[in-house]
Structures are given as C-alpha cells and as structure tokens.
Write an enzyme that holds these catalytic residues in place. Structure first.
Site, PDB file in Angstrom:
ATOM      1  N   HIS A 177       0.838  -1.206   0.000  1.00 52.61           N
ATOM      2  CA  HIS A 177       0.000   0.000   0.000  1.00 52.61           C
ATOM      3  C   HIS A 177       0.869   1.250   0.000  1.00 52.61           C
ATOM      4  O   HIS A 177       1.962   1.257   0.575  1.00 52.61           O
ATOM      5  CB  HIS A 177      -0.897   0.032   1.245  1.00 52.61           C
ATOM      6  CG  HIS A 177      -1.698  -1.204   1.440  1.00 52.61           C
ATOM      7  ND1 HIS A 177      -2.647  -1.637   0.557  1.00 52.61           N
ATOM      8  CD2 HIS A 177      -1.673  -2.128   2.437  1.00 52.61           C
ATOM      9  CE1 HIS A 177      -3.185  -2.765   1.004  1.00 52.61           C
ATOM     10  NE2 HIS A 177      -2.607  -3.086   2.139  1.00 52.61           N
ATOM     11  N   ARG A 183      -1.385  -4.681  -6.246  1.00 57.90           N
ATOM     12  CA  ARG A 183      -1.186  -6.128  -6.262  1.00 57.90           C
ATOM     13  C   ARG A 183       0.115  -6.456  -6.997  1.00 57.90           C
ATOM     14  O   ARG A 183       0.337  -6.004  -8.120  1.00 57.90           O
ATOM     15  CB  ARG A 183      -2.385  -6.759  -6.982  1.00 57.90           C
ATOM     16  CG  ARG A 183      -2.733  -8.126  -6.522  1.00 57.90           C
ATOM     17  CD  ARG A 183      -4.052  -8.606  -7.143  1.00 57.90           C
ATOM     18  NE  ARG A 183      -5.224  -8.104  -6.469  1.00 57.90           N
ATOM     19  CZ  ARG A 183      -6.298  -7.606  -7.083  1.00 57.90           C
ATOM     20  NH1 ARG A 183      -6.335  -7.529  -8.398  1.00 57.90           N
ATOM     21  NH2 ARG A 183      -7.320  -7.189  -6.391  1.00 57.90           N
ATOM     22  N   HIS A 241       3.277  -7.567   1.607  1.00 60.64           N
ATOM     23  CA  HIS A 241       2.646  -8.458   2.580  1.00 60.64           C
ATOM     24  C   HIS A 241       1.488  -9.234   1.975  1.00 60.64           C
ATOM     25  O   HIS A 241       0.966  -8.859   0.927  1.00 60.64           O
ATOM     26  CB  HIS A 241       2.128  -7.649   3.774  1.00 60.64           C
ATOM     27  CG  HIS A 241       1.020  -6.694   3.400  1.00 60.64           C
ATOM     28  ND1 HIS A 241       1.267  -5.450   2.896  1.00 60.64           N
ATOM     29  CD2 HIS A 241      -0.327  -6.834   3.443  1.00 60.64           C
ATOM     30  CE1 HIS A 241       0.125  -4.850   2.658  1.00 60.64           C
ATOM     31  NE2 HIS A 241      -0.869  -5.660   2.963  1.00 60.64           N
TER      32      HIS A 241
HETATM   33 ZN    ZN Z   1      -2.927  -4.938   3.131  1.00 63.56          ZN
END
Ligand code: ZN
Length: 315
Positions: A97, A192, A172
């Site tokens: 993110h 992604r 992650h």
């Molecule tokens: Zn996440």
C-alpha cells in the site's frame, strides 16, 4: 453523556474468503466466499450504520460530518480508521500500500494505508508474507520481473494472539487459514504484486499494479519493532501492541469487573471473544462476541464486566 455507539458490520465477498465470519462470529454473511467484515468503517466503499440510540440509522460518514463533538472536534476531513475482520480461507494476493503523500497524488486524495493485524485464529502451521529479501530496488525489480517468488517473499509463521504492524510500503499477504482483526487507515488502495497466477471462473487473472508497487515498496525490508507492554489491573489485563503515527492498538482481557476512563477523542472497540456488559453513566449495554462500537469523547468513566477479549484502538 453519550452511550456507546454500536455499529452494523458490512460484508465484502472476496475470491479468497470463506465462511469463518459465520462459523466463528455468527454473522449473516452473503456467500461462502465472504472475505471481509467491515466492522467500524466510514469508507465510502462500505460505511457502517449505527444500530442504537439517538443516531440509529445514520452512517458513520454522516455521524463524523454532523456530530464532530462525538469525536473530539477532529481536524481530519474523513474518519481516519477502519476496523475489519478478515477470513483468509485461501491466500490473499501479495500486495503493498502507498503512504499518504503517494495516495494523495495518484489515488484521488485517498489516504495511505498503514495497517496492523491481530491473529484471532489460524490453522496449524499457518504463515503470512511479511516483507521481502531483496537488498536494492534493482534487485526487487528483477526478482519481481523474473517471478522469483520463493526467493523474494519473506514468510513468517503465525499463531493465534500474534500481532503484526504493517507500515505502508511493506510487501505483505495474509495466507490460507488465518482469521485476523485488522486496524488500518481508512483507505481501500492496494497495489497487487503477485496473485499466484490464479484465474476466476471466466479464466481471467486479476489486475496487477507492478509499477506503482515498485514505486512504493520499502527496500530493504525493515521489520517493525514492537514493544508490547502488559499491564494488570483489577478485572483486566491490558496489552499495548502499538502506539504509532496513525493509531494505537490494545487488547483488553476483561475477567470480572474493571474500571476505565475514556480520555481519547474516541475509542473503537471490537469484542472478539466471550461476553459481558458495559456500564456508562448508570446505563448498561450487553456485549457479545462480534459486537463493535465507538466510545465517544464525553464517555468519561465506565465499567466493564464479564469475561471477554476486546481489541481497542484510537488515533
Ligand atoms: Zn494490506
């Protein structure tokens, strides 16, 4: 004094979701692929609705806008936190993110996403992906482009009760067989990196966002240092997991009767096990596993009673 504000969760179907939100929490999930319970949310993609009291029926977005006094008259335009329960029935995509600055610039003013996980339950031998093994941006790019996932991804074992702090920029993924309470900035922006080459029923792969992911990934990976503090008081054990820029997160294990004082702009509380009650200003509300509520600014002193575990957060 304002009574606790209980919220109706919103459910999100995901290809990686399962039935744990029904099996373990008794929630009325929409399908056998329900991945996320948005428990305390003022995000436009799934805002919570107030279940009780004078604000019943309002969304948390409305409440934040119309009644800033409940939240300590905040400067933030949007409600800053989002509490979710995630049922990773199969592996989630490997992702990263952005931070606030990058999200503001490239994602229409969204917040960045720093998050953290409390492992409610997991299968024997469960793992998650937390960080990577490349030592430079060039190496990261080449490992991603060459699909060297086994060498690149850092896998760590997990067990129930573990806590992970996941700052923006951390590569992650939750893996198969984990049930997690997530506290995060109120953001829905995910880049992604790798989706295990999975295809949906139409034979289509989900979109990857490699360039943005490469832009925002922290290299080399740094493990967030946690200093978990345990404080025992009459009727409660408080574990402080993290006190960071965007949020502080605690676990309260109540057993008996415990006294508290609400000194934060507002507190978010999720009951993840057991049951009991909360007493604010002479009024009692029952508490059951799966309940989520907000204690507003003016709550003052309150009592909790019973045998239950709560995850609690504030800004
Ligand atoms: Zn996440």
């Amino acid at each position: 004094m304002t009574q606790p504000i209980f919220l109706q969760p919103i459910f999100q179907e995901r290809i990686w979701g399962g039935t744990a939100l029904k099996d373990q929490f008794g929630y009325p999930i929409p399908s056998n692929h329900t991945g996320e319970c948005w428990a305390i949310s003022a995000h436009p993609n799934g805002p919570s609705i107030v279940k009780n009291g004078p604000f019943k029926g309002k969304t948390l977005i409305q409440l934040w806008g119309e009644h800033p006094e409940l939240f300590g008259n905040p400067k933030d335009k949007v409600f800053p936190l989002l509490t979710k329960i995630l049922d990773a029935n199969t592996d989630l995509s490997v992702q990263v993110h952005p931070n606030d600055q990058y999200a503001a610039k490239y994602e229409n003013g969204e917040l960045g996403k720093t998050e953290c996980w409390y492992i409610i339950d997991c299968k024997e031998g469960a793992e998650l992906i937390y960080g990577h093994h490349s030592s430079s941006k060039e190496e990261l790019v080449s490992m991603i482009e060459n699909g060297e996932w086994n060498e690149f991804l850092r896998r760590v074992p997990v067990k129930p009760g573990d806590f992970f702090y996941v700052p923006s920029g951390t590569i992650h993924a939750l893996c198969e067989g984990t049930l997690v309470l997530e506290t995060q900035q109120s953001s829905d922006t995910t880049y992604r990196v790798y989706d295990y080459d999975r295809v949906d029923q139409q034979g289509k792969k989900r979109e990857l966002h490699l360039q943005k992911a490469i832009d925002v990934s922290t290299v080399p990976h740094r493990d967030a240092e946690l200093h978990i503090l345990t404080e025992k008081r009459p009727g409660v054990v408080v574990n402080s997991f993290v006190k960071e820029q965007y949020f502080s997160v605690y676990k309260w294990d109540v057993n008996g009767t415990a006294e508290f004082v609400q000194e934060q702009p507002f507190l978010l509380v999720s009951i993840i096990d057991g049951n009991g009650e909360i007493n604010v200003d002479g009024e009692t509300n029952p508490l059951n596993k799966g309940d989520h509520f907000i204690l507003p600014t003016d709550t003052g002193s309150f009592t909790m009673e019973g045998k239950f575990t709560a995850i609690v957060s504030h800004i």
